[in-house]
Write a protein that holds these residues in place. Structure first.
Motif, PDB file in Angstrom:
ATOM      1  N   ARG A 245      -1.121   0.633  -5.377  1.00 26.23           N
ATOM      2  CA  ARG A 245       0.022   1.395  -4.487  1.00 26.23           C
ATOM      3  C   ARG A 245      -0.534   2.530  -3.728  1.00 26.23           C
ATOM      4  NH1 ARG A 245       4.384   2.350  -9.014  1.00 26.23           N
ATOM      5  NH2 ARG A 245       5.658   2.295  -7.547  1.00 26.23           N
ATOM      6  N   ARG A 267       3.803   2.408   3.564  1.00 19.39           N
ATOM      7  CA  ARG A 267       3.432   1.164   4.070  1.00 19.39           C
ATOM      8  C   ARG A 267       2.340   1.420   4.814  1.00 19.39           C
ATOM      9  NH1 ARG A 267       9.031  -1.894   5.647  1.00 19.39           N
ATOM     10  NH2 ARG A 267       9.833  -2.246   3.418  1.00 19.39           N
ATOM     11  N   THR A 268       1.096   0.929   4.658  1.00 16.86           N
ATOM     12  CA  THR A 268       0.072   1.055   5.163  1.00 16.86           C
ATOM     13  C   THR A 268      -1.009   0.032   5.811  1.00 16.86           C
ATOM     14  OG1 THR A 268      -1.228   1.261   3.303  1.00 16.86           O
ATOM     15  CG2 THR A 268      -0.451   3.477   3.980  1.00 16.86           C
ATOM     16  N   GLN A 276       7.653   3.939   4.770  1.00 20.02           N
ATOM     17  CA  GLN A 276       7.616   4.266   3.425  1.00 20.02           C
ATOM     18  C   GLN A 276       8.992   3.730   2.864  1.00 20.02           C
ATOM     19  OE1 GLN A 276       7.065   8.408   3.161  1.00 20.02           O
ATOM     20  NE2 GLN A 276       8.649   8.562   1.852  1.00 20.02           N
ATOM     21  N   ASP A 358      10.185   2.311   8.799  1.00 19.38           N
ATOM     22  CA  ASP A 358       9.037   1.356   9.315  1.00 19.38           C
ATOM     23  C   ASP A 358       8.875   1.344  10.988  1.00 19.38           C
ATOM     24  OD1 ASP A 358       6.736   0.089   9.276  1.00 19.38           O
ATOM     25  OD2 ASP A 358       7.197  -1.276   7.834  1.00 19.38           O
ATOM     26  N   ARG A 360       7.840  -1.565  13.678  1.00 22.84           N
ATOM     27  CA  ARG A 360       7.330  -3.036  13.831  1.00 22.84           C
ATOM     28  C   ARG A 360       7.601  -3.452  15.406  1.00 22.84           C
ATOM     29  NH1 ARG A 360      10.227  -5.883   8.808  1.00 22.84           N
ATOM     30  NH2 ARG A 360       9.365  -7.915   9.691  1.00 22.84           N
TER      31      ARG A 360
END
Length: 429
Positions: A245, A267-268, A276, A358, A360
């Motif tokens: 994590r 989130r990576t 995140q 996020d 995207r």
């Protein structure tokens, strides 16, 4: 929705001296593209200075959600083709006198930069504005020195050792030969290594090495150095950890001392931050340790006179060990999100909320207003007074074709379901 008592000149210096030693097009332009997210920090009477013009559909949408007219906030754009600080861009565009006139016409105006670097403080001084969050209007030199030092990888490692914050095994390499030696020894000792520039952010210049790279290591290092040749010499080579994590604690130092704003799981994808989830779905002793680390660094910064936000990023291994990786002594990609959730839901509502953010790629349309209309038609758009919904946080479609969003809700399952529905509506990759 809470408001502060004084207006601010919000200075979006996303190109600064703290994040990358020498600005590069790939790093700087991506940051400039998201700089209009600063509008979510504004309230009537504010002045916001950006390195790019914000799209009008985003402005109208944001002001509508925040509850004031577009005309109640003054926006000044100082775009530049050159990779220069916002202070230099303002001067180059001849906007200093205009900003000074706005400052003189706005009683109580205080200066809030994205990053507390020396060029930004020079601009505050030129405009005759006190720096926000500092009672006397100016950060002490001890705080400024800490900002510059801890925003480097070796600087953070040094203060972590001082405060008992656990970091991965590593060493500093000053030149090419030291880098080759450090990489070889780290890979052979631990099975993998991570190479990072002394000063870098958002995953810039990070290179992962494994035992398979050892036969051609010198050539790989030379190739890497050619890619980052515009940066000054100096790298940190660390043990590559197998992380289950990637986590972060967002902090703030006020006159009352340090406080935790939130803990989140980042989130990576491809090793670079994209978003995140907050709060963590699963807690652990390592998460408690992360919070304790944040408070320890916060107390240290408090003693040095620092005021404002910072974070500590880290990772948790499969056996539950926490390793801190860096601290960002500035506003981050989650600082404004935390404030936005509090503005929309109130302090108590935010404490109970679950949110994710996020960015995207989307295939439905390259137009912000059209996409927003689709989100509204689908019943997903957040509306004032609600406890759940989607906020489109920036319009970077012309730059990278990405949709940037915040999803708020009352449970992890709910926000995940909303995000899945949003992905269908905008055809998110």
């Amino acid at each position: 929705m809470t408001t502060r008592e004084h207006p601010r000149l919000i200075f979006g210096n996303f190109v600064n001296e703290l994040m990358v030693a020498t600005p590069t097009a790939r790093h700087a332009k991506a940051l400039v593209a998201v700089s209009p997210r600063k509008i979510w920090l504004t309230q009537p009477g504010d002045v916001v200075v950006l390195p790019t013009a914000a799209s009008e559909p985003l402005w109208e949408y944001a002001c509508g959600l925040l509850g004031f007219a577009r005309s109640e906030v003054t926006c000044v754009a100082a775009p530049s083709e050159d990779l220069i600080t916002l202070t230099d861009a303002v001067r180059k565009a001849g906007l200093t006198e205009h900003l000074r006139s706005l400052a003189e016409a706005t009683p109580g105006l205080r200066f809030q930069p994205f990053a507390l670097d020396r060029p930004a403080l020079d601009m505050a001084a030129e405009l005759g504005l006190p720096v926000d969050e500092y009672d006397d209007g100016k950060p002490p030199e001890t705080a400024l020195e800490a900002v510059y030092r801890i925003n480097t990888k070796p600087g953070f490692r040094d203060v972590a050792a001082q405060l008992g914050i656990q970091v991965a095994a590593g060493r500093v390499a000053a030149d090419r030969d030291e880098l080759v030696t450090a990489a070889w020894e780290t890979v052979t000792s631990y099975g993998g290594a991570v190479v990072k520039p002394v000063r870098g952010s958002n995953g810039y210049g990070v290179r992962f090495l494994s035992t398979e790279d050892l036969p051609g290591l010198e050539a790989l290092v030379d190739s890497y150095l050619s890619e980052v040749s515009d940066q000054p010499r100096g790298w940190v080579v660390e043990q590559r950890l197998d992380l289950a994590r990637v986590v972060t604690v967002e902090m703030e130092v006020t006159d009352a001392g340090p406080q935790v704003l939130h803990v989140g799981e980042m989130r990576t994808p491809n090793g670079s931050f994209s978003g995140q989830v907050t709060p963590l779905e699963e807690t652990s002793p390592a998460v408690d340790r992360l919070t304790a680390d944040g408070l320890a660094l916060g107390r240290h910064l408090d003693q040095l006179g620092y005021r404002g936000p910072f974070d500590i990023d880290g990772g948790i291994t499969g056996d539950g060990q926490l390793y801190a990786t860096e601290s960002n002594l500035r506003r981050t990609g989650a600082t404004y999100l935390d404030l936005l959730v509090r503005r929309f839901l109130g302090t108590e509502g935010a404490a109970r909320a679950v949110w994710l953010a996020d960015s995207r790629l989307g295939g439905v349309t390259p137009d912000f207003a059209t996409g927003l209309g689709l989100v509204r038609e689908a019943g997903l758009a957040f509306e004032p007074g609600a406890t759940e919904g989607v906020v489109l946080t920036a319009d970077t479609l012309a730059f990278d074709a990405k949709w940037r969003y915040l999803v708020m809700g009352t449970s992890h399952r709910q926000v995940e379901e909303i995000e899945k529905h949003l992905a269908d509506v905008l055809r998110l990759a």
